[in-house]
Each structure stands twice: as structure tokens, then as C-alpha cells.
Design a protein around this motif. Sequence first.
Motif, PDB file in Angstrom:
ATOM      1  N   GLY A   8       0.831  -1.199   0.000  1.00  0.00           N
ATOM      2  CA  GLY A   8       0.000   0.000   0.000  1.00  0.00           C
ATOM      3  C   GLY A   8       0.864   1.247   0.000  1.00  0.00           C
ATOM      4  N   GLU A   9       0.229   2.387   0.204  1.00  0.00           N
ATOM      5  CA  GLU A   9       0.913   3.675   0.105  1.00  0.00           C
ATOM      6  C   GLU A   9       1.760   3.996   1.332  1.00  0.00           C
ATOM      7  OE1 GLU A   9      -0.307   8.377  -0.293  1.00  0.00           O
ATOM      8  OE2 GLU A   9      -1.768   6.857  -0.873  1.00  0.00           O
ATOM      9  N   TYR A  10       1.259   3.628   2.528  1.00  0.00           N
ATOM     10  CA  TYR A  10       1.984   3.937   3.762  1.00  0.00           C
ATOM     11  C   TYR A  10       1.525   3.003   4.879  1.00  0.00           C
ATOM     12  CZ  TYR A  10      -2.305   6.208   5.328  1.00  0.00           C
ATOM     13  OH  TYR A  10      -3.604   6.455   5.687  1.00  0.00           O
ATOM     14  N   ILE A  11       2.262   3.042   6.010  1.00  0.00           N
ATOM     15  CA  ILE A  11       1.863   2.330   7.225  1.00  0.00           C
ATOM     16  C   ILE A  11       2.052   3.308   8.385  1.00  0.00           C
ATOM     17  CG2 ILE A  11       4.162   1.305   7.504  1.00  0.00           C
ATOM     18  CD1 ILE A  11       2.759  -1.136   8.791  1.00  0.00           C
ATOM     19  N   PRO A  12       1.091   3.401   9.294  1.00  0.00           N
ATOM     20  CA  PRO A  12       1.269   4.269  10.458  1.00  0.00           C
ATOM     21  C   PRO A  12       2.456   3.780  11.299  1.00  0.00           C
ATOM     22  CG  PRO A  12      -1.047   3.730  10.179  1.00  0.00           C
ATOM     23  CD  PRO A  12      -0.269   2.856   9.229  1.00  0.00           C
ATOM     24  N   LEU A  13       3.187   4.716  11.878  1.00  0.00           N
ATOM     25  CA  LEU A  13       4.396   4.396  12.644  1.00  0.00           C
ATOM     26  C   LEU A  13       4.129   3.356  13.725  1.00  0.00           C
ATOM     27  CD1 LEU A  13       7.340   4.881  13.344  1.00  0.00           C
ATOM     28  CD2 LEU A  13       6.640   6.875  14.677  1.00  0.00           C
ATOM     29  N   ILE A  14       3.055   3.510  14.461  1.00  0.00           N
ATOM     30  CA  ILE A  14       2.747   2.571  15.544  1.00  0.00           C
ATOM     31  C   ILE A  14       2.543   1.160  14.997  1.00  0.00           C
ATOM     32  CG2 ILE A  14       0.952   1.977  17.230  1.00  0.00           C
ATOM     33  CD1 ILE A  14       0.715   5.012  17.732  1.00  0.00           C
ATOM     34  N   GLN A  15       1.845   1.038  13.885  1.00  0.00           N
ATOM     35  CA  GLN A  15       1.636  -0.286  13.284  1.00  0.00           C
ATOM     36  C   GLN A  15       2.943  -0.886  12.787  1.00  0.00           C
ATOM     37  OE1 GLN A  15      -1.462  -0.394  10.339  1.00  0.00           O
ATOM     38  NE2 GLN A  15      -2.997   0.449  11.720  1.00  0.00           N
ATOM     39  N   LEU A  16       3.843  -0.041  12.279  1.00  0.00           N
ATOM     40  CA  LEU A  16       5.139  -0.528  11.810  1.00  0.00           C
ATOM     41  C   LEU A  16       5.942  -1.124  12.958  1.00  0.00           C
ATOM     42  CD1 LEU A  16       7.310  -0.844   9.612  1.00  0.00           C
ATOM     43  CD2 LEU A  16       8.064   1.479  10.175  1.00  0.00           C
ATOM     44  N   LEU A  17       5.964  -0.452  14.094  1.00  0.00           N
ATOM     45  CA  LEU A  17       6.698  -0.974  15.257  1.00  0.00           C
ATOM     46  C   LEU A  17       6.138  -2.324  15.698  1.00  0.00           C
ATOM     47  CD1 LEU A  17       7.131   2.308  17.345  1.00  0.00           C
ATOM     48  CD2 LEU A  17       8.879   1.131  15.990  1.00  0.00           C
ATOM     49  N   LYS A  18       4.821  -2.466  15.650  1.00  0.00           N
ATOM     50  CA  LYS A  18       4.197  -3.751  16.003  1.00  0.00           C
ATOM     51  C   LYS A  18       4.504  -4.808  14.953  1.00  0.00           C
ATOM     52  CE  LYS A  18      -0.136  -3.527  16.769  1.00  0.00           C
ATOM     53  NZ  LYS A  18      -1.551  -3.248  16.957  1.00  0.00           N
ATOM     54  N   ALA A  19       4.388  -4.459  13.674  1.00  0.00           N
ATOM     55  CA  ALA A  19       4.614  -5.418  12.589  1.00  0.00           C
ATOM     56  C   ALA A  19       6.054  -5.931  12.571  1.00  0.00           C
ATOM     57  CB  ALA A  19       4.268  -4.792  11.248  1.00  0.00           C
ATOM     58  N   ALA A  20       6.994  -5.091  13.005  1.00  0.00           N
ATOM     59  CA  ALA A  20       8.403  -5.482  13.032  1.00  0.00           C
ATOM     60  C   ALA A  20       8.758  -6.194  14.339  1.00  0.00           C
ATOM     61  CB  ALA A  20       9.287  -4.248  12.854  1.00  0.00           C
ATOM     62  N   ASN A  21       7.740  -6.437  15.173  1.00  0.00           N
ATOM     63  CA  ASN A  21       7.924  -7.125  16.458  1.00  0.00           C
ATOM     64  C   ASN A  21       8.901  -6.421  17.393  1.00  0.00           C
ATOM     65  OD1 ASN A  21       6.103  -9.299  15.960  1.00  0.00           O
ATOM     66  ND2 ASN A  21       7.643 -10.211  14.620  1.00  0.00           N
ATOM     67  N   LEU A  22       8.921  -5.088  17.349  1.00  0.00           N
ATOM     68  CA  LEU A  22       9.781  -4.325  18.253  1.00  0.00           C
ATOM     69  C   LEU A  22       9.041  -3.903  19.513  1.00  0.00           C
ATOM     70  CD1 LEU A  22      11.753  -2.155  15.686  1.00  0.00           C
ATOM     71  CD2 LEU A  22      12.415  -4.307  16.746  1.00  0.00           C
ATOM     72  N   VAL A  23       7.712  -3.959  19.475  1.00  0.00           N
ATOM     73  CA  VAL A  23       6.878  -3.723  20.653  1.00  0.00           C
ATOM     74  C   VAL A  23       5.795  -4.796  20.666  1.00  0.00           C
ATOM     75  CG1 VAL A  23       7.277  -1.223  20.770  1.00  0.00           C
ATOM     76  CG2 VAL A  23       5.385  -2.100  19.415  1.00  0.00           C
ATOM     77  N   GLN A  24       5.193  -5.001  21.836  1.00  0.00           N
ATOM     78  CA  GLN A  24       4.173  -6.042  21.970  1.00  0.00           C
ATOM     79  C   GLN A  24       2.770  -5.548  21.631  1.00  0.00           C
ATOM     80  OE1 GLN A  24       4.985  -9.304  22.692  1.00  0.00           O
ATOM     81  NE2 GLN A  24       7.052  -8.500  22.433  1.00  0.00           N
ATOM     82  N   THR A  25       2.491  -4.279  21.977  1.00  0.00           N
ATOM     83  CA  THR A  25       1.128  -3.761  21.804  1.00  0.00           C
ATOM     84  C   THR A  25       1.146  -2.372  21.186  1.00  0.00           C
ATOM     85  OG1 THR A  25       1.071  -2.676  23.965  1.00  0.00           O
ATOM     86  CG2 THR A  25       0.385  -4.994  23.895  1.00  0.00           C
ATOM     87  N   GLY A  26      -0.015  -1.955  20.697  1.00  0.00           N
ATOM     88  CA  GLY A  26      -0.146  -0.596  20.183  1.00  0.00           C
ATOM     89  C   GLY A  26       0.049   0.434  21.275  1.00  0.00           C
ATOM     90  N   GLY A  27      -0.398   0.108  22.483  1.00  0.00           N
ATOM     91  CA  GLY A  27      -0.212   1.015  23.618  1.00  0.00           C
ATOM     92  C   GLY A  27       1.254   1.238  23.921  1.00  0.00           C
ATOM     93  N   GLU A  28       2.035   0.172  23.891  1.00  0.00           N
ATOM     94  CA  GLU A  28       3.479   0.287  24.118  1.00  0.00           C
ATOM     95  C   GLU A  28       4.113   1.134  23.015  1.00  0.00           C
ATOM     96  OE1 GLU A  28       7.524  -2.442  24.474  1.00  0.00           O
ATOM     97  OE2 GLU A  28       5.591  -3.448  24.268  1.00  0.00           O
ATOM     98  N   ALA A  29       3.675   0.932  21.774  1.00  0.00           N
ATOM     99  CA  ALA A  29       4.200   1.704  20.646  1.00  0.00           C
ATOM    100  C   ALA A  29       3.913   3.194  20.844  1.00  0.00           C
ATOM    101  CB  ALA A  29       3.593   1.219  19.333  1.00  0.00           C
ATOM    102  N   GLN A  30       2.696   3.536  21.283  1.00  0.00           N
ATOM    103  CA  GLN A  30       2.350   4.941  21.516  1.00  0.00           C
ATOM    104  C   GLN A  30       3.243   5.556  22.586  1.00  0.00           C
ATOM    105  OE1 GLN A  30      -1.793   5.826  22.096  1.00  0.00           O
ATOM    106  NE2 GLN A  30      -2.427   4.410  20.493  1.00  0.00           N
ATOM    107  N   ILE A  31       3.517   4.803  23.645  1.00  0.00           N
ATOM    108  CA  ILE A  31       4.351   5.310  24.741  1.00  0.00           C
ATOM    109  C   ILE A  31       5.765   5.595  24.255  1.00  0.00           C
ATOM    110  CG2 ILE A  31       5.439   4.674  26.934  1.00  0.00           C
ATOM    111  CD1 ILE A  31       2.776   3.153  27.558  1.00  0.00           C
ATOM    112  N   VAL A  32       6.382   4.649  23.535  1.00  0.00           N
ATOM    113  CA  VAL A  32       7.771   4.858  23.115  1.00  0.00           C
ATOM    114  C   VAL A  32       7.887   6.011  22.126  1.00  0.00           C
ATOM    115  CG1 VAL A  32       8.461   2.491  23.627  1.00  0.00           C
ATOM    116  CG2 VAL A  32       7.783   3.074  21.296  1.00  0.00           C
TER     117      VAL A  32
END
Length: 68
Positions: A8-32
Motif C-alpha cells: 500500500g501507500e503507507y503504514i502508520p508508525l505505531i503499526q510498523l513498530l508492532k509489525a516489526a515485532n519491536l513492541v508487543q502492543t499498540g499502547g506500548e508503541a504509543q508510549i515509546v
Amino acid sequence: MIEFKLEGEYIPLIQLLKAANLVQTGGEAQIVVTEGEVKYNGTVDYRKRLKVRQGDIVEFRNNKIKVI
């Protein structure tokens, strides 16, 4: 370096961190992101809804994600 294949055209930053398995949850991604732990193309970025596109590089905790 992690290479992430964009579908697709883009991926939201929070979803990218989750998809790359660098965070466990969307909440954790928002915090970092809000704490300034994520760099977008070499600069700390605090935008949770940032649209990451092909060719961008995201850095987080000694990991680099290149979006291809």
C-alpha cells in the motif's frame, strides 16, 4: 537492519513498530513514540500517526527498519 515490505501507500508508525515485532502492543508503541525513543529518517519524531512510506528509515532501540 530489518527490511519491511510495504503493501500500500503507507503504514502508520505505531503499526510498523508492532509489525516489526519491536513492541508487543499498540499502547506500548504509543508510549515509546511520545517519549521520543523513535527516530524517523534520522530525527526524533513524536507523531503517533506518522505515515511511514517506501524509502523511509525508522530507528528504535538499536534497530533500524528500512521500508521497501
